[in-house]
Design a protein around this motif. Structure first.
Motif, PDB file in Angstrom:
ATOM      1  N   VAL A   1      35.858  38.114  36.304  1.00 35.61           N
ATOM      2  CA  VAL A   1      34.723  38.355  35.406  1.00 35.61           C
ATOM      3  C   VAL A   1      35.174  39.350  34.340  1.00 35.61           C
ATOM      4  CG1 VAL A   1      32.373  39.294  35.288  1.00 35.61           C
ATOM      5  CG2 VAL A   1      33.045  37.905  37.248  1.00 35.61           C
TER       6      VAL A   1
ATOM      7  N   HIS B   1      33.807  41.283  30.349  1.00 30.45           N
ATOM      8  CA  HIS B   1      32.613  41.520  29.533  1.00 30.45           C
ATOM      9  C   HIS B   1      32.979  42.158  28.200  1.00 30.45           C
ATOM     10  CE1 HIS B   1      33.106  45.688  30.756  1.00 30.45           C
ATOM     11  NE2 HIS B   1      32.206  46.024  29.862  1.00 30.45           N
TER      12      HIS B   1
ATOM     13  N   VAL C   1      32.980  38.009  45.536  1.00 29.44           N
ATOM     14  CA  VAL C   1      32.423  37.768  44.199  1.00 29.44           C
ATOM     15  C   VAL C   1      31.602  38.972  43.718  1.00 29.44           C
ATOM     16  CG1 VAL C   1      30.829  36.303  42.911  1.00 29.44           C
ATOM     17  CG2 VAL C   1      32.555  35.272  44.389  1.00 29.44           C
TER      18      VAL C   1
ATOM     19  N   LEU D   1      34.121  41.163  42.210  1.00 25.77           N
ATOM     20  CA  LEU D   1      34.609  40.673  40.908  1.00 25.77           C
ATOM     21  C   LEU D   1      33.580  40.933  39.808  1.00 25.77           C
ATOM     22  CD1 LEU D   1      36.287  37.225  41.727  1.00 25.77           C
ATOM     23  CD2 LEU D   1      37.417  39.377  41.141  1.00 25.77           C
ATOM     24  N   ILE D   2      32.314  40.691  40.115  1.00 25.23           N
ATOM     25  CA  ILE D   2      31.281  40.902  39.097  1.00 25.23           C
ATOM     26  C   ILE D   2      31.116  42.387  38.782  1.00 25.23           C
ATOM     27  CG2 ILE D   2      28.823  40.638  38.536  1.00 25.23           C
ATOM     28  CD1 ILE D   2      28.817  38.106  40.293  1.00 25.23           C
TER      29      ILE D   2
ATOM     30  N   GLY E   1      34.026  43.672  36.998  1.00 28.18           N
ATOM     31  CA  GLY E   1      34.241  42.992  35.720  1.00 28.18           C
ATOM     32  C   GLY E   1      33.251  43.369  34.630  1.00 28.18           C
ATOM     33  N   ILE E   2      32.106  43.932  35.005  1.00 33.37           N
ATOM     34  CA  ILE E   2      31.093  44.274  33.984  1.00 33.37           C
ATOM     35  C   ILE E   2      31.046  45.764  33.699  1.00 33.37           C
ATOM     36  CG2 ILE E   2      29.628  42.295  34.520  1.00 33.37           C
ATOM     37  CD1 ILE E   2      27.795  44.390  35.998  1.00 33.37           C
ATOM     38  N   THR E   3      31.937  46.531  34.359  1.00 29.23           N
ATOM     39  CA  THR E   3      31.961  47.976  34.087  1.00 29.23           C
ATOM     40  C   THR E   3      33.254  48.315  33.361  1.00 29.23           C
ATOM     41  OG1 THR E   3      32.614  48.177  36.432  1.00 29.23           O
ATOM     42  CG2 THR E   3      30.398  48.831  35.853  1.00 29.23           C
TER      43      THR E   3
END
Lengths: 192, 192
Positions: free
Chosen positions: A47, A49, B182, B185-186, B189-191
Motif C-alpha cells: 500500500v 499513499h 494486510v 500493509l495498510i 502504507g498510509i503513514t
C-alpha cells in the motif's frame, strides 16, 4: 507514448489500484490518495499513499511521484484509477501519467462520465480551460461489459483488448477490479 | 466473559485484523490504527480506523468504540491484534476488549514477547503499574505453529483449539493470518 502490447498477461500481474479518501467538497486542504498493489485479483502486496489538493491541479504529478519512488515500482505493470477526477476536480491526465511512469493507465467508472456536467462545473474553478483539456486528453470513453455489468473505461498506453483482459482477470470478487474495489475501501475507511 | 466455543467455524468467518501506523517513538501525538474486515483469509469486506495516543492508555477503549460503532460489527466473529502493544506502550487489555465488544480476541506476534524487556521499559512511563497489569492480563503466551512457522499467541474469550483453527484458516498467503498481514500493509502504507 505508444500503446504497449502485453506479450503475455500473467495471472499474478501486479496492478496498482488508486482511489482518494473522503473530504468536504469546496473546502481548502489536502486529501489522501491510496494506491494498492495487487497480484492479479487476489493478493495485496503493498500500500502507498500521497496527498493532493482539493480542487487542485497536482494529481497527475503527485501520483507519478508516488509511483516512481515506490519500492513496488519495478514489479508494477499497470495503473488503474477510479475515474480521472480526484479530490473534487483535481484531474488526472492519464496520457501524462502514462508518460511519466512508463506504465499503461486504465481509468474505470461504474457510471458513465457526464462530460456536459463536468464542463459546466469547471466554469466555477480557476484554470478551467486546462482542466477541460485534461478531461478531453483521456480520449474516448469505452462502454465495456465485465461479468455482466456495464463499466466505462478510458485508457492510455495499452490496447483495448489487453485492457479488457486485465479488467476481467482482476474482477475476482465483484464486477469491478479488486485493486479498485479495495483501494476505495481503504481510502474511504481511513478518512473521517 | 467465559470462552466462547464456536459451534462451527465457517470458511468465510468475518475476522477483524488490527494494526497501528508508523510514528516517531517517544513523541507526543496520535497514531492511526487500522482495522480490516476479512472474510476468512480471502476477501476484504471493509476498513475502519481510529486514533490512539503515543504511549497513552486509551487503546482498549478506542478499539472497543471503533468496533462497536462500525457497520460491520454484527458480521464480526473475532478480533485479531498484532500483539498487545500499540503506539509504543499503549497496551490493549484483551480481556477488557473481549468484554466490551462481546467478541473473542487473539493477539499474535512472530517474535516471542520479551516480558522482562517490557517490564523494564515501562519503568520510564507514567502509570507503569497499570500498564504492567494489562500486560499480565493477556494471560499465558502460547507458542504455536502455523504452516511450519512459530507464532506467539495470547487470547481472550475463545478456546485454544478454536483459535488455532481460525489462524490456520486465515493464513492463506503466508504463515501469518491475512487480516493481520494486510492490516499491517495498510497501516504502514498510509503513514509517512
Amino acid at each position: 507514448m505508444s500503446a504497449k502490447n502485453f506479450r503475455i498477461i500473467k495471472s499474478e500481474i501486479r496492478v496498482l489500484g488508486i482511489d482518494d479518501g473522503k473530504f468536504i467538497p469546496h473546502t481548502q486542504g489536502n486529501v489522501i490518495v491510496v494506491g494498492v498493489v495487487f497480484r492479479g485479483g487476489c493478493w495485496i502486496d503493498g500500500v502507498m499513499h500521497t496527498r493532493i489538493a482539493i480542487d487542485g491541479l497536482d494529481a497527475t504529478e503527485k501520483l507519478a511521484s508516488m509511483i516512481n519512488t515506490s519500492p513496488h515500482r519495478r514489479q508494477l505493470r499497470l495503473i488503474m484509477l477510479n475515474g480521472v477526477t480526484f479530490a473534487g476536480f483535481n484531474l488526472v491526465d492519464i496520457k501524462a501519467l502514462n508518460s511519466a511512469t512508463g506504465l499503461p493507465v486504465i481509468a474505470l467508472t461504474r457510471e458513465k462520465p457526464d462530460l456536459e456536467a463536468i464542463h459546466q462545473a469547471l466554469q466555477n474553478l480557476p484554470d478551467n480551460e486546462e482542466r477541460w483539456r485534461i478531461v478531453l486528453a483521456a480520449g474516448e470513453i469505452h462502454e465495456i461489459t465485465c461479468r455482466g455489468s456495464k463499466l466505462y473505461m478510458e485508457m492510455a498506453g495499452l490496447s483495448g483488448a489487453d485492457a479488457l483482459k486485465i479488467i476481467e482477470l482482476t474482477s475476482t470478487r465483484s464486477c469491478f477490479p479488486e485493486p479498485l474495489r479495495v483501494a476505495h475501501l481503504i481510502a474511504s475507511g481511513i478518512t473521517p
